[in-house]
Design an enzyme around this catalytic site. Structure first.
Site, PDB file in Angstrom:
ATOM      1  N   LYS A  35       0.845  -1.194   0.000  1.00  0.00           N
ATOM      2  CA  LYS A  35       0.000   0.000   0.000  1.00  0.00           C
ATOM      3  C   LYS A  35       0.880   1.243   0.000  1.00  0.00           C
ATOM      4  CE  LYS A  35      -1.903   1.633   3.821  1.00  0.00           C
ATOM      5  NZ  LYS A  35      -1.575   3.087   3.878  1.00  0.00           N
ATOM      6  N   LYS A  64      -7.678   7.936  -1.298  1.00  0.00           N
ATOM      7  CA  LYS A  64      -8.944   8.440  -0.732  1.00  0.00           C
ATOM      8  C   LYS A  64      -9.479   9.632  -1.528  1.00  0.00           C
ATOM      9  CE  LYS A  64      -7.874   6.878   3.970  1.00  0.00           C
ATOM     10  NZ  LYS A  64      -6.454   6.482   3.788  1.00  0.00           N
ATOM     11  N   LEU A  66     -11.748  12.281  -3.315  1.00  0.00           N
ATOM     12  CA  LEU A  66     -13.063  12.894  -3.130  1.00  0.00           C
ATOM     13  C   LEU A  66     -13.024  14.285  -3.731  1.00  0.00           C
ATOM     14  CD1 LEU A  66     -15.932  12.754  -2.036  1.00  0.00           C
ATOM     15  CD2 LEU A  66     -15.086  13.741   0.101  1.00  0.00           C
ATOM     16  N   GLN A 187      -4.903   3.807  16.243  1.00  0.00           N
ATOM     17  CA  GLN A 187      -6.049   3.005  15.822  1.00  0.00           C
ATOM     18  C   GLN A 187      -6.986   2.777  17.007  1.00  0.00           C
ATOM     19  OE1 GLN A 187      -6.418   2.364  12.750  1.00  0.00           O
ATOM     20  NE2 GLN A 187      -4.425   2.288  11.802  1.00  0.00           N
TER      21      GLN A 187
END
Length: 231
Positions: A35, A64, A66, A187
């Protein structure tokens, strides 16, 4: 897809190409999926992505996207030239429909990002959402399926619910993979590798537990071994 090496994606969340190349070299054939996100993209990560693809590796571009429909579509068209296998965009219906139209007829797997694994209900409330993470993830999953997306990114804790919504064929990619008792970092919704697969994940994204390890290959092997224990 039974080989865990096809399901483990190592996040090259490092500051420069030299370090990323070192990580890839140390992992060797242990891992074949990587990634590349914002941190590396802005320091030559797209060139590295092309090199990895030429070397037979698969690349997940975590960008991501947008924006307005046309900009999203043009971005997807540019990504197609890189040869990446996966691309993320935020799971807003209009953006997803535009991306799907742009990628139609190709092998690019478009992934809708639902709710970031660093966010909890308080974070969503602060951002103006009136839903729980689970409820928003479910809504985004339904919208992604309707748009014809290739899959979704969600916390492993929501993988079972997402799998129930999208069925067996869409990818369910889960970051936030941590062994019990390990440092969770930023996280907030995490799960161990084997548990994530049993919950319905198709792919696991693991960054710091491998990249920040003193022995990266051994860390990857431990995760792969736990994945092989899934039923």
């Amino acid at each position: 897809m039974t080989d865990p090496r096809d399901r483990l994606i190592v996040g090259l969340d490092v500051p420069d190409i030299r370090t990323a190349t070192q990580v890839v070299g140390e992992l060797g054939n242990t891992v074949g999926y990587f990634k590349i996100g914002y941190q590396l993209v802005f320091t030559g990560g797209l060139e590295l992505a092309r090199d990895l693809v030429k070397d037979g590796k698969r690349v997940f571009l975590d960008l991501k996207l947008l924006d307005i429909d046309n900009t999203v579509a043009k971005g997807v068209e540019s990504v197609l030239a890189v040869g990446a296998s996966m691309l993320t965009l935020h799971a807003y219906p209009k953006a997803m429909r535009s991306a799907v139209a742009a990628a139609r007829g190709t092998d690019l797997c478009l992934l809708g990002v639902t709710v970031l694994t660093s966010m909890d209900e308080n974070d969503l409330r602060e951002a103006g959402y009136g839903e729980t993470p689970a409820a928003l993830v479910a809504r985004r999953a339904e919208q992604a399926r309707a748009a014809g997306m290739g899959g979704l990114v969600c916390a492993a804790t929501e993988a079972t619910a997402v799998r129930r919504i999208v069925g067996p064929d869409m990818a369910v990619v889960t970051p936030g993979i941590r062994f019990a008792g390990s440092d969770q970092g930023d996280q907030k919704r995490v799960m161990a590798p084997r548990q994530a697969l049993e919950a319905g994940a198709s792919h696991l994204v693991v960054g710091r537990p491998i990249v920040a390890s003193g022995d990266r290959r051994e860390a990857a092997e431990q995760i792969l071994a736990d994945m092989r224990r899934s039923t």
